[in-house]
Design an enzyme around this catalytic site. Structure first.
Site, PDB file in Angstrom:
ATOM      1  N   ASP A   1       0.847  -1.198   0.000  1.00  0.00           N
ATOM      2  CA  ASP A   1       0.000   0.000   0.000  1.00  0.00           C
ATOM      3  C   ASP A   1       0.880   1.245   0.000  1.00  0.00           C
ATOM      4  OD1 ASP A   1      -2.014   1.832   0.276  1.00  0.00           O
ATOM      5  OD2 ASP A   1      -2.964   0.852   1.993  1.00  0.00           O
ATOM      6  N   ASP A   2       0.868   1.972  -1.099  1.00  0.00           N
ATOM      7  CA  ASP A   2       1.617   3.236  -1.224  1.00  0.00           C
ATOM      8  C   ASP A   2       3.137   3.032  -1.335  1.00  0.00           C
ATOM      9  OD1 ASP A   2      -0.916   4.250  -0.801  1.00  0.00           O
ATOM     10  OD2 ASP A   2      -0.396   5.480   0.926  1.00  0.00           O
TER      11      ASP A   2
ATOM     12  N   CYS B   1      -6.048   4.128  -3.316  1.00  0.00           N
ATOM     13  CA  CYS B   1      -6.326   2.777  -2.838  1.00  0.00           C
ATOM     14  C   CYS B   1      -7.562   2.087  -3.414  1.00  0.00           C
ATOM     15  CB  CYS B   1      -6.479   2.787  -1.320  1.00  0.00           C
ATOM     16  SG  CYS B   1      -4.943   3.040  -0.436  1.00  0.00           S
TER      17      CYS B   1
ATOM     18  N   ARG C   1      -7.604  -1.165  -6.002  1.00  0.00           N
ATOM     19  CA  ARG C   1      -7.890  -2.535  -5.536  1.00  0.00           C
ATOM     20  C   ARG C   1      -9.038  -3.152  -6.337  1.00  0.00           C
ATOM     21  NH1 ARG C   1      -5.217  -2.820  -0.369  1.00  0.00           N
ATOM     22  NH2 ARG C   1      -3.863  -1.025  -0.652  1.00  0.00           N
TER      23      ARG C   1
ATOM     24  N   LYS D   1      -5.531  -5.695   3.943  1.00  0.00           N
ATOM     25  CA  LYS D   1      -6.506  -4.592   3.850  1.00  0.00           C
ATOM     26  C   LYS D   1      -7.445  -4.755   2.653  1.00  0.00           C
ATOM     27  CE  LYS D   1      -6.155   0.172   2.274  1.00  0.00           C
ATOM     28  NZ  LYS D   1      -5.371   1.409   2.250  1.00  0.00           N
TER      29      LYS D   1
ATOM     30  N   HIS E   1     -10.605  -2.479   1.870  1.00  0.00           N
ATOM     31  CA  HIS E   1     -10.859  -1.104   1.395  1.00  0.00           C
ATOM     32  C   HIS E   1     -11.826  -1.015   0.209  1.00  0.00           C
ATOM     33  CE1 HIS E   1      -9.097   3.232   1.417  1.00  0.00           C
ATOM     34  NE2 HIS E   1     -10.366   3.152   1.786  1.00  0.00           N
TER      35      HIS E   1
ATOM     36  N   SER F   1      -8.255   1.888   5.349  1.00  0.00           N
ATOM     37  CA  SER F   1      -6.884   2.327   5.624  1.00  0.00           C
ATOM     38  C   SER F   1      -6.643   2.467   7.127  1.00  0.00           C
ATOM     39  CB  SER F   1      -6.599   3.657   4.934  1.00  0.00           C
ATOM     40  OG  SER F   1      -6.614   3.476   3.542  1.00  0.00           O
TER      41      SER F   1
ATOM     42  N   HIS G   1       1.552   2.254   4.025  1.00  0.00           N
ATOM     43  CA  HIS G   1       0.619   3.370   4.188  1.00  0.00           C
ATOM     44  C   HIS G   1       0.834   3.959   5.582  1.00  0.00           C
ATOM     45  CE1 HIS G   1      -3.189   5.517   4.566  1.00  0.00           C
ATOM     46  NE2 HIS G   1      -3.459   5.281   3.296  1.00  0.00           N
TER      47      HIS G   1
ATOM     48  N   ASP H   1      -0.357  -0.745  -4.814  1.00  0.00           N
ATOM     49  CA  ASP H   1      -1.680  -0.236  -5.240  1.00  0.00           C
ATOM     50  C   ASP H   1      -1.614   1.145  -5.878  1.00  0.00           C
ATOM     51  OD1 ASP H   1      -1.126   1.175  -2.869  1.00  0.00           O
ATOM     52  OD2 ASP H   1      -3.246   1.293  -2.332  1.00  0.00           O
ATOM     53  N   ASN H   2      -0.564   1.892  -5.559  1.00  0.00           N
ATOM     54  CA  ASN H   2      -0.370   3.232  -6.141  1.00  0.00           C
ATOM     55  C   ASN H   2       1.002   3.719  -5.701  1.00  0.00           C
ATOM     56  OD1 ASN H   2      -2.749   3.802  -3.731  1.00  0.00           O
ATOM     57  ND2 ASN H   2      -0.763   4.780  -3.453  1.00  0.00           N
TER      58      ASN H   2
ATOM     59  N   LYS I   1       1.558   9.343  -5.330  1.00  0.00           N
ATOM     60  CA  LYS I   1       0.168   8.944  -5.057  1.00  0.00           C
ATOM     61  C   LYS I   1      -0.826  10.072  -5.340  1.00  0.00           C
ATOM     62  CE  LYS I   1      -2.697   7.567  -1.094  1.00  0.00           C
ATOM     63  NZ  LYS I   1      -2.673   6.973   0.267  1.00  0.00           N
TER      64      LYS I   1
END
Ligand code: MG
Length: 493
Positions: free
Chosen positions: A41-42, A81, A85, A138, A140, A163, A262, A314-315, A335
């Site tokens: 994540d991130d 996010c 996803r 996660k 989300h 998150s 994240h 994810d980004n 992001k």
């Protein structure tokens, strides 16, 4: 036709590997490949050793990349996010599924809606083929029980619903904050959010009321609230290994969407101070440890040659978090944006004995994992999806069929890539950062191969390339039935 012939090649290679080689893949479901998706994540493009970080040590990921494929031009399908996803799980662009917002970038806690029943996930498709399916991390995509992953194809879930920074203890929740702002209490809203950076800088689990969910617990599934976030990477790893061990006899899909990196950044005591790259480095090095644990478990279970591992993000990195956020290396921004740093993500495919080790600079996307999984399992019906089968590149049998990539932000097409060229229609920084939104009077063109940082607009010198991309965009729009944004429905209640 191309997809069908490739599938036959894949089928043939499995039959060769099988001790009962008179059986076809379809007859012998045990030979269907396991699929493990490790989804950070991130994580920024520049945050792994093998992607050029000078201080963060990632020997396990470096090894996966050396023995597998490192993809230099692999994209998340959205720069934040929730839509990202959704795209990975469905193989469909967020504008096609409605899993995006024009006003709301992502889902927030107490969301009445969530992942819609009519969309099919990769877990549902694989489950139909006899796969055991688990998510360890996660979600989300909505925290109402009807939106849970266990309703959308996953047999089991251990993780958090949104998150790790979304439920601030003592602060107004999403609906209260919205009501405050509607009453014009903007100063109070600003006072509350102004206290937050200090909490990110010295995070403690008790600052956030993040629930930990275990679907085997029954009831509402919540087993801890707030959960101790410093244990999440370790517990996801253990839960994923336990799942693989229990399902060693059946094919499985293990989807591991890590909560980290994240912000707020948490790592276990064992990794506290481990990295010379600071707290962010500690967090990445614990993820690297996790990847090593999962690879080792797969080897010890004797299923390495039947298990595809994909590692991606994810980004891009959350640059506005300062030293708590990652970096996109030489890519522009991060992001939230449709510059390369927002959507190009560090990606590795690993499958000993099957994947041709290489550095791949063709275009791929998380959108493509669904179609690739369908191809690997002999399924041909991938109509209605935006992803394409990448298996010919994975097996060293040809080029990627993906030569184009659309860059959407909140439902608007900001940019479009065709081969090495990327045409921007709009510019905007992340989350209130400069530049302000601007619709360009004439689109800006970059050649990503000789200008990966998107510094030199060459539109004026290449009018024929601009025209070609505009034609590709017209074709793209022609295939698209845009759904209204589901994330914004909450604002209309
Ligand atoms: Mg993210």
């Amino acid at each position: 036709m191309l997809r069908m012939s490739l599938s036959i090649i894949v089928l043939a290679s499995f039959v060769t590997c099988s001790p009962q080689n008179t059986q076809t893949l379809a007859e012998d479901s045990i030979r269907l490949p396991n699929i493990v998706i490790l989804f950070t994540d991130d994580l920024g493009y520049g945050d792994l050793g093998v992607f050029g970080h000078p201080y963060i040590r990632t020997p396990e990921l470096d090894r996966l990349a050396a023995e597998g494929q490192r993809w230099t031009d692999f994209y998340a399908a959205a720069p934040v996010c929730s839509p990202s996803r959704a795209a990975l799980l469905t193989g469909r662009l967020p504008v096609r599924t409605g899993l995006y917002g024009r006003q709301m970038g992502v889902y927030f806690p107490n969301e009445p809606g969530g992942f819609p029943a009519e969309e099919e996930t990769i877990a549902e498709s694989l489950k139909d083929q006899g796969y055991a399916t688990g998510i360890f991390g996660k979600w989300h995509l909505g925290d109402a029980s009807h939106a849970y992953p266990t309703v959308h194809g996953f047999d089991e879930w251990f993780g958090i619903p949104y998150s790790n920074d979304m439920d601030w203890v003592g602060d107004p929740d999403f609906d209260e904050m919205r009501a405050m702002l509607a009453r014009g209490e903007t100063e109070e809203g600003a006072r509350i959010t102004a206290t937050r950076p200090n909490k990110y800088a010295e995070p403690r689990p008790e600052y956030w009321n993040t629930p930990l969910i275990d679907s085997s617990a029954g009831g509402e599934f919540t087993i801890e609230q707030p959960t101790d976030q410093s244990l999440l990477t370790r517990r996801y790893t253990e839960a994923a290994i336990d799942f693989m061990t229990r399902n060693v006899e059946s094919p499985f899909l293990a989807y591991v969407p890590y909560t980290m990196p994240h912000t707020p950044l948490f790592r276990s005591d064992e990794f506290n101070g481990r990295s010379i790259g600071g707290r962010y480095g500690d967090v990445i090095e614990e993820i690297d440890w996790s990847v090593g644990q999962i690879r080792t478990a797969i080897e010890e279970l004797g299923i390495a040659e039947n298990t595809l591992i994909v590692f991606t993000s994810d980004n891009g990195p959350w640059l506005t978090m300062g030293v708590e956020g990652g970096r996109a290396g030489l890519l522009r921004m991060g992001k939230g944006t449709t510059f390369e740093g927002g959507m190009r993500v560090p990606t590795i495919f690993y499958w000993p004995g099957h994947i041709q080790p290489a550095v791949i600079s063709e275009i791929g996307s998380t959108l493509d994992l669904f179609a690739t999984a369908m191809s690997l399992t002999g399924q041909e019906n991938t109509s209605g999806i935006d992803g394409i089968d990448l298996s010919n590149v994975l097996f060293g049998q040809g080029n990627s069929s993906r030569n184009e990539m659309p860059y959407y932000r909140r439902g608007e097409l900001y940019a479009y890539r065709l081969g090495p060229w990327k045409l921007h229609y709009s510019f905007q920084g992340a989350y209130g950062q400069p530049p302000d939104y601007i619709k360009l009077e004439t689109p800006a063109l970059y050649n990503l191969l000789n200008d990966p940082s998107e510094r030199f607009d060459v539109a004026e010198d290449n009018p024929e390339v601009v025209a070609e991309i505009e034609e590709a965009v017209r074709r793209h729009r022609g295939t698209l039935e845009v759904k209204p944004p589901l994330f914004d429905v909450r604002l209309m209640r």
